[in-house]
Design an enzyme around this catalytic site. Structure first.
Site, PDB file in Angstrom:
ATOM      1  CE  LYS A 146      64.871 -32.740   8.275  1.00  0.00           C
ATOM      2  NZ  LYS A 146      64.341 -32.228   7.004  1.00  0.00           N
ATOM      3  CG  ASN A 147      62.189 -35.290   6.237  1.00  0.00           C
ATOM      4  OD1 ASN A 147      62.251 -34.163   6.703  1.00  0.00           O
ATOM      5  ND2 ASN A 147      63.139 -35.817   5.476  1.00  0.00           N
TER       6      ASN A 147
ATOM      7  NE  ARG B 176      64.721 -29.599  -2.132  1.00  0.00           N
ATOM      8  CZ  ARG B 176      64.803 -29.754  -0.821  1.00  0.00           C
ATOM      9  NH1 ARG B 176      65.778 -29.171  -0.173  1.00  0.00           N
ATOM     10  NH2 ARG B 176      63.904 -30.470  -0.159  1.00  0.00           N
TER      11      ARG B 176
ATOM     12  CG  ASP C  87      67.345 -37.123   2.972  1.00  0.00           C
ATOM     13  OD1 ASP C  87      66.243 -37.113   3.529  1.00  0.00           O
ATOM     14  OD2 ASP C  87      67.616 -36.412   1.976  1.00  0.00           O
TER      15      ASP C  87
ATOM     16  NE  ARG D 109      66.792 -26.732   8.401  1.00  0.00           N
ATOM     17  CZ  ARG D 109      66.377 -26.297   7.229  1.00  0.00           C
ATOM     18  NH1 ARG D 109      67.162 -25.526   6.502  1.00  0.00           N
ATOM     19  NH2 ARG D 109      65.197 -26.627   6.773  1.00  0.00           N
TER      20      ARG D 109
ATOM     21  CB  CYS E 150      69.386 -28.182   2.039  1.00  0.00           C
ATOM     22  SG  CYS E 150      69.037 -28.630   3.720  1.00  0.00           S
TER      23      CYS E 150
HETATM   24  C1  EPZ Z   1      61.750 -34.651   0.857  1.00  0.00           C
HETATM   25  O1  EPZ Z   1      62.014 -33.437   0.193  1.00  0.00           O
HETATM   26  C2  EPZ Z   1      62.583 -34.606   2.125  1.00  0.00           C
HETATM   27  N1  EPZ Z   1      62.141 -33.464   2.943  1.00  0.00           N
HETATM   28  C3  EPZ Z   1      64.054 -34.465   1.760  1.00  0.00           C
HETATM   29  O2  EPZ Z   1      64.812 -34.504   2.965  1.00  0.00           O
HETATM   30  C4  EPZ Z   1      64.461 -35.653   0.882  1.00  0.00           C
HETATM   31  O3  EPZ Z   1      65.804 -35.473   0.472  1.00  0.00           O
HETATM   32  C5  EPZ Z   1      63.552 -35.717  -0.355  1.00  0.00           C
HETATM   33  O4  EPZ Z   1      62.168 -35.773   0.067  1.00  0.00           O
HETATM   34  C6  EPZ Z   1      63.839 -36.938  -1.215  1.00  0.00           C
HETATM   35  O5  EPZ Z   1      63.687 -38.102  -0.439  1.00  0.00           O
HETATM   36  C7  EPZ Z   1      60.977 -33.556   3.618  1.00  0.00           C
HETATM   37  O6  EPZ Z   1      60.283 -34.560   3.577  1.00  0.00           O
HETATM   38  C8  EPZ Z   1      60.587 -32.342   4.415  1.00  0.00           C
HETATM   39  P1  EPZ Z   1      61.057 -34.360  -3.479  1.00  0.00           P
HETATM   40  P2  EPZ Z   1      61.106 -32.996  -1.048  1.00  0.00           P
HETATM   41  O7  EPZ Z   1      59.928 -33.458  -3.814  1.00  0.00           O
HETATM   42  O8  EPZ Z   1      59.732 -33.540  -0.891  1.00  0.00           O
HETATM   43  C9  EPZ Z   1      61.997 -32.711  -7.759  1.00  0.00           C
HETATM   44  C10 EPZ Z   1      66.335 -33.692   4.554  1.00  0.00           C
HETATM   45  O9  EPZ Z   1      67.557 -33.548   4.585  1.00  0.00           O
HETATM   46  N2  EPZ Z   1      60.810 -31.876  -7.628  1.00  0.00           N
HETATM   47  O10 EPZ Z   1      60.770 -35.797  -3.160  1.00  0.00           O
HETATM   48  O11 EPZ Z   1      61.284 -31.529  -1.237  1.00  0.00           O
HETATM   49  C11 EPZ Z   1      63.093 -32.319  -6.770  1.00  0.00           C
HETATM   50  O12 EPZ Z   1      63.854 -31.233  -7.271  1.00  0.00           O
HETATM   51  C12 EPZ Z   1      65.552 -33.314   3.315  1.00  0.00           C
HETATM   52  O13 EPZ Z   1      65.645 -34.153   5.504  1.00  0.00           O
HETATM   53  C13 EPZ Z   1      60.412 -31.113  -8.719  1.00  0.00           C
HETATM   54  O14 EPZ Z   1      61.042 -31.141  -9.777  1.00  0.00           O
HETATM   55  O15 EPZ Z   1      61.825 -33.741  -2.242  1.00  0.00           O
HETATM   56  C14 EPZ Z   1      63.897 -33.594  -6.683  1.00  0.00           C
HETATM   57  O16 EPZ Z   1      64.783 -33.658  -7.780  1.00  0.00           O
HETATM   58  C15 EPZ Z   1      66.473 -32.837   2.210  1.00  0.00           C
HETATM   59  N3  EPZ Z   1      59.309 -30.323  -8.607  1.00  0.00           N
HETATM   60  C16 EPZ Z   1      62.839 -34.686  -6.827  1.00  0.00           C
HETATM   61  O17 EPZ Z   1      61.692 -34.055  -7.393  1.00  0.00           O
HETATM   62  C17 EPZ Z   1      58.562 -30.274  -7.452  1.00  0.00           C
HETATM   63  O18 EPZ Z   1      57.557 -29.545  -7.409  1.00  0.00           O
HETATM   64  C18 EPZ Z   1      62.417 -35.314  -5.496  1.00  0.00           C
HETATM   65  O19 EPZ Z   1      62.180 -34.241  -4.600  1.00  0.00           O
HETATM   66  C19 EPZ Z   1      58.982 -31.067  -6.358  1.00  0.00           C
HETATM   67  C20 EPZ Z   1      60.097 -31.858  -6.475  1.00  0.00           C
END
Ligand code: EPZ
Length: 432
Positions: free
Chosen positions: A29-30, A129, A319, A412, A124
């Site tokens: 998915k990702n 986020r 995840d 999803r 989610c």
């Molecule tokens: C990706 O989400 C994945 N989704 C998530 O999978 C996964 O949990 C996550 O990476 C971490 O591995 C997709 O790839 C579509 P991050 P993403 O930005 O990119 C903070 C699933 O179940 N952050 O790597 O949104 C954030 O809050 C989903 O398949 C900011 O602070 O996650 C988190 O604490 C759930 N500001 C950390 O960074 C920002 O602008 C890592 O989040 C962006 C992120």
């Protein structure tokens, strides 16, 4: 997004190891979500193969079509996308606000058309986020950001986006993917620092390079992009990589309730953190090219407790944290879970507690589990995709019947999950 309120009714195995069978792993998915977004960067048609047949892919296509992208279905897992010379700049908010992956589209639209309007992307309930890393990155490239109650409007400077140096305060997966693609549409060089190195980021980068992009440093913390390219994807297909989270989910299920569970069409090199963790707990795992088999330890040798810290790739993936939490309720001894990435990803433990687990949640990031404890079936409500599957695993190992509600969250990201589980021997029925 089918919010049909359907639910799964599962008869538990009461801790017995009964599951036997094979599960074919689908496309990730990702990786599918950034692949679909990459169609906005291509001058010609983009063919994407090995897409999973899940709601999030449908949602992403529902976002791309109103922008003007033509979508041609070749097979259920193979689509051909063609972006027109000019695309709309507004993301359909009803879809985007439920799909975190929608944020990946913002940069490419901004880079192509000079502006973009979108709602705060949803997803989610695993945490706030925020999207500050995206907005800060676009500002470095010269964009102005206006925030409304309903979302954002971004405008590029008159001459278009220009390259710059961007430091990510968190190693953000979609942030790295989005800014890497946006930098291709900016003038000059962009340096991205503190980048994510998930396999999905690498696969996207490799595709962009094959299509003509000048990208260096993929997989390291610093990625350099030279802008100005409109990619020629015609001769290249984007092949979505196997879903390492789906694969890890079924390996954990095998360790929890499996006699012999085999997953095929996976990429074991993307599974090292979860395979090593399961081996440390006492599961028996054999690997053969794109096939991994897990034997859940020969009873009565139960699994051993272990401390789990989630970490950016190649560390243990956040995840899979909820799924391992279920496994730890059946392991002998005291385990510590340290969820370092999201602040809202331990809430499933309260439900496991109500099912009989011995859990202490110390703060939004840390919890202790004492096992083994029998779990009792009950009504549970999936709050998100991964916790939803964790509840299904808990239901499988529990005594008695469990009704898992809101399974649209699970669907999803997991294709035909109840068929896979039934094929392994799980007594599961889906009711509307
Ligand atoms: C990706 O989400 C994945 N989704 C998530 O999978 C996964 O949990 C996550 O990476 C971490 O591995 C997709 O790839 C579509 P991050 P993403 O930005 O990119 C903070 C699933 O179940 N952050 O790597 O949104 C954030 O809050 C989903 O398949 C900011 O602070 O996650 C988190 O604490 C759930 N500001 C950390 O960074 C920002 O602008 C890592 O989040 C962006 C992120």
């Amino acid at each position: 997004m089918n919010k049909d309120g359907s639910k799964f009714i599962i008869q538990g195995l009461a801790g017995k190891r009964r599951l036997v069978g094979r599960v074919r792993i689908n496309g990730a998915k990702n990786d599918a979500l950034p692949a679909l977004a990459a169609s906005l960067l291509c001058r010609d048609r983009l063919e994407i193969e090995n897409l999973p047949i899940i709601d999030d892919v449908t949602s992403m296509l529902d976002l791309l079509t109103p922008l003007g992208v033509t979508v041609k279905k070749i097979t259920a897992r193979q689509f051909e996308l063609k972006a027109p010379t000019k695309i709309s700049t507004k993301l359909h908010s009803d879809v985007a606000k439920h799909l975190r992956g929608a944020v990946i589209l913002t940069g490419p639209i901004l880079g192509r058309e000079g502006e973009v309007t979108f709602p705060h992307p949803g997803g989610c309930v695993i945490g706030a986020r925020p999207i500050d890393a995206f907005l800060d990155g676009f500002r470095v490239m010269g964009a102005t950001v206006r925030e409304f109650a309903t979302g954002y409007h971004l405008r590029a400077p008159p001459g278009g986006l220009r390259g710059g140096e961007i430091f990510f305060k968190n190693q953000t997966v979609t942030g790295t993917e989005t800014l890497m693609m946006t930098a291709l549409l900016a003038r000059g060089r962009t340096v991205l620092k503190n980048c994510a190195s998930e396999p999905e980021v690498i696969n996207l980068g490799h595709f962009l390079i094959r299509a003509g992009a000048a990208i260096r440093g993929l997989g390291s913390s610093t990625i350099e992009v030279t802008g100005g390219a409109r990619l020629r994807s015609g001769q290249h297909h984007y092949r979505v990589i196997p879903d390492r989270i789906e694969a890890g989910s079924f390996l954990i299920l095998g360790a929890l309730a499996g006699r012999v569970v085999t997953i095929t069409h996976c990429e074991p090199t993307h599974l090292e953190a979860v395979i090593n963790l399961l081996k440390s707990m006492g599961a028996i795992i054999t690997i053969d090219r794109h096939t991994v088999t897990v034997r859940g330890g020969v009873a009565p040798r139960p699994l051993r407790a272990i401390n789990v810290t989630t970490h950016e790739y190649p560390g243990f993936p956040t995840d899979l944290q909820a799924l391992v939490g279920v496994l730890l309720t059946q392991a002998t001894g005291e385990s510590l879970i340290f969820e370092t990435i999201f602040e809202g990803r331990l809430s499933y433990l309260h439900i496991l507690k109500e099912m009989g687990a011995t859990v202490t949640v110390h703060d939004p990031h840390r919890a202790t589990i004492l096992g083994p404890t029998p779990l009792n079936g009950r009504h549970v409500y999936s709050p998100d995709l991964r916790a939803g599957l964790a509840y299904i695993l808990a239901a499988i190992v529990a005594q008695g019947e469990t009704v898992v509600h809101n399974v649209h969250y699970v669907e999803r990201g997991y294709e035909r999950v109840e068929e896979h589980l039934r094929a392994l021997g799980v007594d599961i029925v889906k009711v509307p």
